[in-house]
Design a protein around this motif. Structure first.
Motif, short mmCIF file in Angstrom:
data_model
loop_
_atom_site.label_atom_id
_atom_site.label_comp_id
_atom_site.label_asym_id
_atom_site.label_seq_id
_atom_site.Cartn_x
_atom_site.Cartn_y
_atom_site.Cartn_z
N LYS A 84 15.76 2.96 5.79
CA LYS A 84 16.57 4.19 5.73
C LYS A 84 15.76 5.38 5.23
O LYS A 84 15.92 6.49 5.69
CB LYS A 84 17.76 3.98 4.77
N CYS A 85 14.88 5.15 4.21
CA CYS A 85 14.18 6.29 3.62
C CYS A 85 12.77 6.45 4.19
O CYS A 85 11.99 7.27 3.71
CB CYS A 85 14.13 6.15 2.10
N VAL A 105 -0.33 -0.59 -5.68
CA VAL A 105 1.14 -0.65 -5.77
C VAL A 105 1.75 0.64 -5.25
O VAL A 105 1.29 1.73 -5.59
CB VAL A 105 1.54 -0.88 -7.24
N GLU A 106 2.74 0.54 -4.41
CA GLU A 106 3.46 1.72 -3.92
C GLU A 106 4.33 2.27 -5.05
O GLU A 106 5.03 1.51 -5.73
CB GLU A 106 4.34 1.34 -2.73
N GLU A 107 4.28 3.59 -5.25
CA GLU A 107 5.14 4.20 -6.29
C GLU A 107 6.48 4.54 -5.66
O GLU A 107 6.65 5.58 -5.06
CB GLU A 107 4.48 5.46 -6.84
N ILE A 108 7.42 3.63 -5.83
CA ILE A 108 8.74 3.85 -5.21
C ILE A 108 9.52 4.85 -6.06
O ILE A 108 9.64 4.65 -7.28
CB ILE A 108 9.53 2.52 -5.15
N PRO A 109 10.02 5.94 -5.47
CA PRO A 109 10.79 6.90 -6.28
C PRO A 109 11.99 6.23 -6.95
O PRO A 109 12.61 5.33 -6.39
CB PRO A 109 11.27 7.93 -5.23
N TYR A 110 12.31 6.71 -8.18
CA TYR A 110 13.36 6.05 -8.96
C TYR A 110 14.72 6.08 -8.28
O TYR A 110 15.50 5.13 -8.41
CB TYR A 110 13.45 6.67 -10.37
N ASP A 111 15.02 7.16 -7.54
CA ASP A 111 16.36 7.19 -6.91
C ASP A 111 16.49 6.07 -5.88
O ASP A 111 17.55 5.44 -5.75
CB ASP A 111 16.67 8.56 -6.29
N LYS A 125 19.03 2.77 -6.12
CA LYS A 125 19.94 2.43 -5.01
C LYS A 125 19.79 0.94 -4.67
O LYS A 125 20.77 0.21 -4.50
CB LYS A 125 19.55 3.31 -3.82
N ILE A 126 18.53 0.49 -4.61
CA ILE A 126 18.28 -0.93 -4.28
C ILE A 126 18.83 -1.82 -5.39
O ILE A 126 19.49 -2.82 -5.14
CB ILE A 126 16.76 -1.16 -4.08
N ARG A 127 18.58 -1.41 -6.64
CA ARG A 127 19.10 -2.17 -7.79
C ARG A 127 20.63 -2.29 -7.72
O ARG A 127 21.18 -3.38 -7.84
CB ARG A 127 18.70 -1.46 -9.09
N GLU A 143 25.91 -6.74 -4.52
CA GLU A 143 26.12 -7.51 -3.28
C GLU A 143 25.60 -8.94 -3.34
O GLU A 143 26.02 -9.78 -2.55
CB GLU A 143 25.45 -6.78 -2.10
N VAL A 144 24.65 -9.22 -4.23
CA VAL A 144 24.08 -10.56 -4.24
C VAL A 144 24.62 -11.37 -5.42
O VAL A 144 24.50 -10.95 -6.57
CB VAL A 144 22.52 -10.50 -4.30
N GLN A 145 25.22 -12.48 -5.11
CA GLN A 145 25.80 -13.35 -6.15
C GLN A 145 24.72 -14.01 -7.00
O GLN A 145 23.68 -14.41 -6.47
CB GLN A 145 26.60 -14.47 -5.49
#
Ligand code: XMP
Length: 325
Positions: free
Chosen positions: A237-238, A285-291, A295-297, A303-305
């Protein structure tokens, strides 16, 4: 066998050169195979997919693809292989559901190398059993590429089915064995394979098995598969899926306390890993933006049990490796 790239083979840097390669290969494959049948283990990775597409163009239904689902594939991966090759390209495809068989053999195996050995051996056994059920097959196709030959004892050893029992006695067909990865991709695109298939991130042969460090359990495997699907969706998506070399999740065999609906939980955690590399010998390491991380967190936690924490692995290679085991 001659294993040196012929000097006459021009570097395939564009679609016109890819088309030329395809025309020449299709002609050569037809001459070599004639009306005989060819067997191919189709994992859905770039190399076996391009090999399959090339052979379908050359010999159509006489290519028999065997797709083994060992239970360690990513979400919907088998469905995508069936959809592309059977439904869209009209290939002869045998789907083998070997999930229980692999997971039963892997139960209580916690040593990483032992896990790889079990997966490799089981794969050969399943494939050989399928091969024996079919009669009149003369050739075995493999998606060997030039770096595999140069490395010769590369990490992909378990990938090729070179360890098949000798009585099967196939002649080898390796149509992309002189090509580098970028050339295999050019050829894949020219053959009409989808970009998402041709530019897939590297995925290890032992699959999600190495992302469940320690003994593989069905509950952790499910968490890895679901969280990996969320990570991939959000990266797509991003736009990060086009930029980052390899990204995935890991679920170690460790639980910690949490709280949900006023009740104490004792659940697993998910680790996110996203790295960039050229040839996997080193990685940053890729610096993934916090936003995006948040969202992933949020998605994983809701969604994951069976998960109550999300962590990020920021370790480069060296000193860490890309996979956790
Ligand atoms: P490591 O973890 O050694 O991984 O930094 C380097 C690259 O190789 C992939 N990998 C494997 N690929 N079979 C494979 O086909 C394996 O057993 C295996 N182990 C690691 C890993 O995903 C990374 O791209």
């Amino acid at each position: 066998m001659n294993d040196i790239r012929p000097e006459s083979l021009e570097r395939i840097t564009n679609q016109a050169l890819a088309n030329k390669f395809i025309d020449e290969q299709v002609k050569a494959l037809k001459e070599q195979i004639k009306d005989d049948k060819v067997l191919l283990a189709l994992s859905g990775g770039v190399d076996s997919s391009v090999t399959a597409a090339l052979l379908i163009k050359a010999i159509g239904k006489n290519l028999v693809c065997v797709h083994v689902n060992h239970g360690l594939l990513r979400k919907n991966e088998s469905e995508q292989v069936i959809n592309t090759f059977k439904n869209e390209l009209g290939a002869t495809l045998i789907y083998v559901d070997a999930v229980d068989r692999f997971l039963d053999k892997l139960a209580n195996v916690s040593d990483p190398e032992q896990k790889r050995k079990v997966i490799g051996k089981e794969f050969i056994d399943v494939f050989a059993e399928e091969a024996r059920k079919l009669s009149g097959i003369k050739f075995l196709a493999q998606g060997t590429i030039y770096p595999d030959i140069l490395e010769s004892k590369g990490i992909k050893a378990h990938h090729n089915v070179g360890g098949l029992p000798e009585d099967l006695n196939f002649e080898l067909v390796e149509p992309v064995k002189y090509l580098y990865k970028d050339e295999v991709r050019q050829v894949g695109l020219a053959l009409g394979l989808k970009e998402e298939m041709v530019f897939r991130q590297p995925f290890p042969g032992p699959g999600l098995g190495v992302r469940c460090p320690g003994a593989i359990t069905r509950d952790r495997l499910e968490i890895v598969r679901e969280s990996d699907a969320i990570l991939r969706e959000e990266f797509a998506k991003c736009g990060l899926s086009k930029k980052v070399w390899q990204y995935f999740t890991i679920v170690p065999d460790y639980r910690s306390t949490g709280i949900k609906d006023n009740k104490r939980t004792y659940d697993y955690f998910v680790v996110l890993r996203a790295v960039n590399s050229v040839d996997a010998t080193s990685a940053t390491v890729e610096e993934i933006p916090y936003d995006i991380l948040f969202k992933i967190r949020d998605r994983i936690l809701s969604e994951v049990q069976g998960v109550n924490r999300v962590l990020v692995d920021i370790s480069p290679k060296p000193i860490a490796t890309i996979e956790w085991e």
